[in-house]
Design a protein around this motif. Structure first.
Motif, PDB file in Angstrom:
ATOM      1  N   PHE A   1      24.397 108.852  48.738  1.00 48.80           N
ATOM      2  CA  PHE A   1      23.839 109.470  49.935  1.00 48.80           C
ATOM      3  C   PHE A   1      22.442 110.031  49.696  1.00 48.80           C
ATOM      4  CE2 PHE A   1      28.466 109.901  51.048  1.00 48.80           C
ATOM      5  CZ  PHE A   1      28.437 108.883  51.985  1.00 48.80           C
ATOM      6  N   THR A   2      22.139 110.400  48.459  1.00 54.77           N
ATOM      7  CA  THR A   2      20.762 110.833  48.184  1.00 54.77           C
ATOM      8  C   THR A   2      19.797 109.658  48.285  1.00 54.77           C
ATOM      9  OG1 THR A   2      21.074 110.507  45.795  1.00 54.77           O
ATOM     10  CG2 THR A   2      21.481 112.729  46.673  1.00 54.77           C
ATOM     11  N   MET A   3      20.316 108.444  48.096  1.00 53.54           N
ATOM     12  CA  MET A   3      19.478 107.251  48.186  1.00 53.54           C
ATOM     13  C   MET A   3      19.257 106.811  49.625  1.00 53.54           C
ATOM     14  SD  MET A   3      18.787 106.675  45.033  1.00 53.54           S
ATOM     15  CE  MET A   3      19.424 107.139  43.416  1.00 53.54           C
ATOM     16  N   VAL A   4      20.276 106.964  50.479  1.00 48.35           N
ATOM     17  CA  VAL A   4      20.185 106.405  51.830  1.00 48.35           C
ATOM     18  C   VAL A   4      19.703 107.412  52.866  1.00 48.35           C
ATOM     19  CG1 VAL A   4      22.020 104.756  51.350  1.00 48.35           C
ATOM     20  CG2 VAL A   4      22.602 106.934  52.420  1.00 48.35           C
ATOM     21  N   SER A   5      19.753 108.709  52.555  1.00 55.76           N
ATOM     22  CA  SER A   5      19.343 109.710  53.538  1.00 55.76           C
ATOM     23  C   SER A   5      18.328 110.674  52.924  1.00 55.76           C
ATOM     24  CB  SER A   5      20.557 110.502  54.031  1.00 55.76           C
ATOM     25  OG  SER A   5      20.149 111.576  54.851  1.00 55.76           O
ATOM     26  N   PRO A   6      17.149 110.783  53.492  1.00 56.03           N
ATOM     27  CA  PRO A   6      16.141 111.714  52.954  1.00 56.03           C
ATOM     28  C   PRO A   6      16.533 113.179  53.148  1.00 56.03           C
ATOM     29  CG  PRO A   6      15.403 110.757  55.030  1.00 56.03           C
ATOM     30  CD  PRO A   6      16.655 110.035  54.659  1.00 56.03           C
ATOM     31  N   ASP A   7      17.483 113.441  54.052  1.00 54.76           N
ATOM     32  CA  ASP A   7      17.884 114.825  54.307  1.00 54.76           C
ATOM     33  C   ASP A   7      18.812 115.384  53.228  1.00 54.76           C
ATOM     34  OD1 ASP A   7      16.470 114.806  56.709  1.00 54.76           O
ATOM     35  OD2 ASP A   7      18.187 114.011  57.823  1.00 54.76           O
ATOM     36  N   VAL A   8      19.565 114.501  52.575  1.00 52.45           N
ATOM     37  CA  VAL A   8      20.570 114.976  51.620  1.00 52.45           C
ATOM     38  C   VAL A   8      19.943 115.686  50.415  1.00 52.45           C
ATOM     39  CG1 VAL A   8      22.376 114.235  50.009  1.00 52.45           C
ATOM     40  CG2 VAL A   8      22.332 113.351  52.349  1.00 52.45           C
TER      41      VAL A   8
ATOM     42  N   VAL B   1      24.072 103.182  59.346  1.00 55.91           N
ATOM     43  CA  VAL B   1      25.494 103.505  59.401  1.00 55.91           C
ATOM     44  C   VAL B   1      25.741 104.944  58.976  1.00 55.91           C
ATOM     45  CG1 VAL B   1      27.752 102.971  58.404  1.00 55.91           C
ATOM     46  CG2 VAL B   1      26.208 101.118  59.055  1.00 55.91           C
ATOM     47  N   PHE B   2      25.005 105.413  57.972  1.00 59.83           N
ATOM     48  CA  PHE B   2      25.231 106.746  57.418  1.00 59.83           C
ATOM     49  C   PHE B   2      24.281 107.801  57.972  1.00 59.83           C
ATOM     50  CE2 PHE B   2      26.943 104.153  53.760  1.00 59.83           C
ATOM     51  CZ  PHE B   2      28.269 104.499  53.967  1.00 59.83           C
ATOM     52  N   ASP B   3      23.439 107.432  58.922  1.00 61.51           N
ATOM     53  CA  ASP B   3      22.452 108.375  59.443  1.00 61.51           C
ATOM     54  C   ASP B   3      23.100 109.649  59.969  1.00 61.51           C
ATOM     55  OD1 ASP B   3      20.278 106.934  58.769  1.00 61.51           O
ATOM     56  OD2 ASP B   3      19.876 106.102  60.748  1.00 61.51           O
ATOM     57  N   ASP B   4      24.203 109.499  60.723  1.00 63.32           N
ATOM     58  CA  ASP B   4      24.815 110.653  61.370  1.00 63.32           C
ATOM     59  C   ASP B   4      25.796 111.403  60.476  1.00 63.32           C
ATOM     60  OD1 ASP B   4      23.421 110.093  63.648  1.00 63.32           O
ATOM     61  OD2 ASP B   4      25.050 108.992  64.613  1.00 63.32           O
ATOM     62  N   VAL B   5      26.244 110.773  59.408  1.00 62.13           N
ATOM     63  CA  VAL B   5      27.353 111.366  58.651  1.00 62.13           C
ATOM     64  C   VAL B   5      27.001 111.718  57.211  1.00 62.13           C
ATOM     65  CG1 VAL B   5      29.034 110.140  60.087  1.00 62.13           C
ATOM     66  CG2 VAL B   5      28.270 109.107  57.936  1.00 62.13           C
ATOM     67  N   ALA B   6      25.848 111.271  56.720  1.00 63.65           N
ATOM     68  CA  ALA B   6      25.518 111.483  55.309  1.00 63.65           C
ATOM     69  C   ALA B   6      25.495 112.964  54.946  1.00 63.65           C
ATOM     70  CB  ALA B   6      24.174 110.831  54.974  1.00 63.65           C
ATOM     71  N   VAL B   7      24.864 113.788  55.776  1.00 61.68           N
ATOM     72  CA  VAL B   7      24.778 115.223  55.479  1.00 61.68           C
ATOM     73  C   VAL B   7      26.155 115.863  55.556  1.00 61.68           C
ATOM     74  CG1 VAL B   7      23.862 117.428  56.292  1.00 61.68           C
ATOM     75  CG2 VAL B   7      22.379 115.414  56.213  1.00 61.68           C
ATOM     76  N   GLU B   8      26.957 115.464  56.532  1.00 58.21           N
ATOM     77  CA  GLU B   8      28.300 116.029  56.677  1.00 58.21           C
ATOM     78  C   GLU B   8      29.162 115.754  55.446  1.00 58.21           C
ATOM     79  OE1 GLU B   8      32.216 115.690  59.627  1.00 58.21           O
ATOM     80  OE2 GLU B   8      30.351 114.630  60.119  1.00 58.21           O
TER      81      GLU B   8
ATOM     82  N   SER C   1      28.038 114.955  52.451  1.00 65.48           N
ATOM     83  CA  SER C   1      27.423 115.622  51.298  1.00 65.48           C
ATOM     84  C   SER C   1      27.780 117.107  51.264  1.00 65.48           C
ATOM     85  CB  SER C   1      25.898 115.436  51.341  1.00 65.48           C
ATOM     86  OG  SER C   1      25.565 114.068  51.272  1.00 65.48           O
ATOM     87  N   MET C   2      27.821 117.760  52.419  1.00 66.40           N
ATOM     88  CA  MET C   2      28.217 119.161  52.475  1.00 66.40           C
ATOM     89  C   MET C   2      29.639 119.333  51.949  1.00 66.40           C
ATOM     90  SD  MET C   2      28.555 121.702  55.782  1.00 66.40           S
ATOM     91  CE  MET C   2      26.839 121.432  56.236  1.00 66.40           C
ATOM     92  N   ALA C   3      30.527 118.423  52.343  1.00 66.41           N
ATOM     93  CA  ALA C   3      31.908 118.489  51.857  1.00 66.41           C
ATOM     94  C   ALA C   3      31.971 118.258  50.346  1.00 66.41           C
ATOM     95  CB  ALA C   3      32.761 117.462  52.579  1.00 66.41           C
ATOM     96  N   LEU C   4      31.148 117.334  49.853  1.00 69.61           N
ATOM     97  CA  LEU C   4      31.130 117.065  48.411  1.00 69.61           C
ATOM     98  C   LEU C   4      30.691 118.297  47.626  1.00 69.61           C
ATOM     99  CD1 LEU C   4      29.570 113.480  48.464  1.00 69.61           C
ATOM    100  CD2 LEU C   4      31.903 114.076  47.821  1.00 69.61           C
ATOM    101  N   LEU C   5      29.663 118.982  48.101  1.00 71.49           N
ATOM    102  CA  LEU C   5      29.193 120.185  47.410  1.00 71.49           C
ATOM    103  C   LEU C   5      30.264 121.267  47.404  1.00 71.49           C
ATOM    104  CD1 LEU C   5      25.522 120.307  48.750  1.00 71.49           C
ATOM    105  CD2 LEU C   5      26.287 119.602  46.473  1.00 71.49           C
ATOM    106  N   GLN C   6      31.000 121.413  48.500  1.00 70.32           N
ATOM    107  CA  GLN C   6      32.102 122.370  48.521  1.00 70.32           C
ATOM    108  C   GLN C   6      33.215 121.937  47.567  1.00 70.32           C
ATOM    109  OE1 GLN C   6      33.391 123.854  52.465  1.00 70.32           O
ATOM    110  NE2 GLN C   6      31.686 122.663  53.304  1.00 70.32           N
ATOM    111  N   PHE C   7      33.459 120.636  47.517  1.00 69.55           N
ATOM    112  CA  PHE C   7      34.510 120.114  46.640  1.00 69.55           C
ATOM    113  C   PHE C   7      34.196 120.411  45.176  1.00 69.55           C
ATOM    114  CE2 PHE C   7      36.082 116.625  43.952  1.00 69.55           C
ATOM    115  CZ  PHE C   7      37.450 116.728  44.197  1.00 69.55           C
TER     116      PHE C   7
END
Length: 498
Positions: free
Chosen positions: A458-465, A423-430, A432-438
């Motif tokens: 998201f660090t748990m579900v996506s290796p890219d984050v 479910v989060f494959d396509d959106v986890a990085v997006e 997370s990027m917003a969270l870092l800016q926040f």
């Protein structure tokens, strides 16, 4: 074909996905909608968009749960082998070249409402219901006969008492004659009433519970189980301060004289649902047509859409709101409006985000927000999860404090969901990027906690984050010291980010 089998015979394994309460008519409409959009014949791909993709979409719609991940991963596993890398391009080329405007025109008797296989469980339940109805009818007839006999005895007793110059209580004579005044083998109504309580009656009704009572008890058990799940889950952040009566009154005043007869009916239906305690069934087929017109008609003021969305935000707290959401499976009126979140005035943005946030109150509605089934909107491909992500990201990075607050609630609620990684494959990085800016906006402790929890998920579900955090920053450890609960989340993230 017999249910539970395949054209090749018995399957090697069967997976129980869950139960559904979607009506057959809604199901058939949904399948036809898929045939006209996502699963047109020309869209078929043996490796990327196949029967398993269809099963995933259908199970998400019916039960809110997808098929096992190992089934969805079979094509990728095949392509990872040397043979798959060799044959993959050939297989794809064989599936290409279909008519892009073509579609699969055949509809089975099942979709057309014709003969279809009936499950043994349904046949058994129908038989039990019919038997219960017959027993109930016989019982009522027997009670009626007994009551007539008792009344007749009482009238005779009263006449005799008058002649003798005495008057006895009809209630007493009823008590005295309730058993003695009956023919052999009959019992008083009180005794017959005991059948439902498990006692044997004279008419031979077994002491087992009637099917209708079983159904009621099962429904009650399901309701209690759902309440227990709600109690034990991590509670979502929702907004209950919306007054549905006030929102409806404001909406009615603003659209007075501007609605067609059908649209006025839709407003009345919303009134029944929100204020009169009617179920979501009160919202007819034309309700979403009305909502769509309110969204699109720019001659109407922004306040119309704001009050309508806030009324829907209150409706989102109801457990049967999922029925309305499923009605929107074809036109996507609600999610298309969400997809355009950045094009709306700030007041409408807040109201839409509020509606989406409150949908997390119930599991079915929140899972609907995460559906990955795609459709085309304004020449772009989107889905429920992508629209939900866009709203969350937009709110997080908005200048408006209220939007930021709702944005932190949205990502917190997303983090609380226990869903498949896909479910989060396509959106986890997006996200997370917003969270870092926040994090650079110096959030309050509460808002930082909500967003840090989402980042930890998201660090748990996506290796890219984790790699993304390390590359872009800021590293969460730079925000230590706000509170103990935030420090714990930072420690979780730091284990993944080296």
């Amino acid at each position: 074909m017999i249910w539970g089998t395949t054209v090749l015979g018995q399957p090697l394994r069967k997976e129980v996905i869950g139960q559904t309460f979607i009506p057959h008519s809604v199901f058939t409409d949904y399948v036809r909608g898929l045939a006209e959009s996502t699963f047109r014949g020309s869209n078929y791909s043996l490796l990327k968009h196949n029967c398993n993709s269809f099963s995933e979409d259908l199970c998400q719609f019916l039960c809110g749960v997808g098929i096992p991940k190992y089934i969805l991963d079979l094509p990728q596993e095949f392509l990872a082998t040397p043979l798959g890398q060799t044959l993959g391009p050939l297989i794809e080329s064989l599936g290409a070249g279909g008519d892009p405007t073509g579609n699969f025109q055949y509809e089975s008797e099942f979709l057309n409402g014709g003969p279809r296989a009936v499950s043994p469980g349904l046949e058994q339940l129908n038989s039990q219901i019919e038997a219960a109805r017959q027993q109930s009818q016989e019982l009522n007839e027997r009670r009626s006969k007994i009551k007539d006999k008792i009344d007749k005895k009482n009238r005779k007793k009263e006449k005799k008492a008058k002649r003798d110059g005495t008057r006895s209580s009809p209630g007493d004579s009823s008590d005295q004659n309730s058993s003695a005044g009956m023919s052999e083998g009959e019992q008083a109504p009180e005794a017959l009433n005991g059948v439902n309580g498990g006692e044997n009656g004279a008419n031979g009704i077994p002491p087992e519970m009637l099917p209708s009572e079983k159904v009621l008890k099962e429904e009650e058990a399901e309701r209690l189980a759902e309440e227990e799940r709600k109690k034990n889950r991590e509670q979502p952040i929702i907004f209950k301060e919306v007054d549905p009566k006030l929102e409806l009154e404001c909406l009615v005043n603003l659209v007075d004289g501007k609605l067609s007869e059908e649209e006025q009916v839709a407003v009345d239906e919303l009134h029944q649902y929100l204020l009169l305690g009617e179920g979501a069934w009160a919202l007819g087929d034309g309700f979403l047509v009305f909502v769509g017109r309110m969204f699109r008609d720019q001659s109407l003021s922004t306040e119309v859409r704001v009050h309508l969305l806030r009324a829907l935000a209150n409706a989102a707290l109801k457990d049967d709101i999922i029925l309305l959401l499923h009605q929107d499976r074809r036109e996507h009126v609600l999610m298309n409006f969400a997809q355009d979140i950045d094009k709306h005035p700030p007041e409408e943005q807040q109201a839409m985000a509020l509606f989406m946030c409150n949908l997390f109150e119930n599991d079915n509605a929140s899972e609907w927000l995460l559906y990955i089934s795609e459709w085309s909107y304004l020449n772009q491909t989107t889905s429920n999860i992508r629209a939900t992500t866009k709203v969350a990201v937009h709110c997080l990075l908005a200048a408006c404090p209220r939007l930021k607050e709702i944005g932190t609630a949205l990502v917190h609620n997303l983090a609380c969901k226990e869903v498949k990684t896909v479910v989060f494959d396509d959106v986890a990085v997006e996200i997370s990027m917003a969270l870092l800016q926040f994090f650079n906006s110096e959030p309050t402790e509460e808002h930082l906690f909500r967003t840090m929890k989402a980042l930890a998920k998201f660090t748990m579900v996506s290796p890219d984050v984790p790699q993304f955090i390390q590359m872009i920053g800021p590293h969460p450890k730079t925000m230590r010291g706000k509170s103990e609960r935030i420090n714990e989340l930072i420690d979780q993230i730091s284990k993944k980010v080296r």
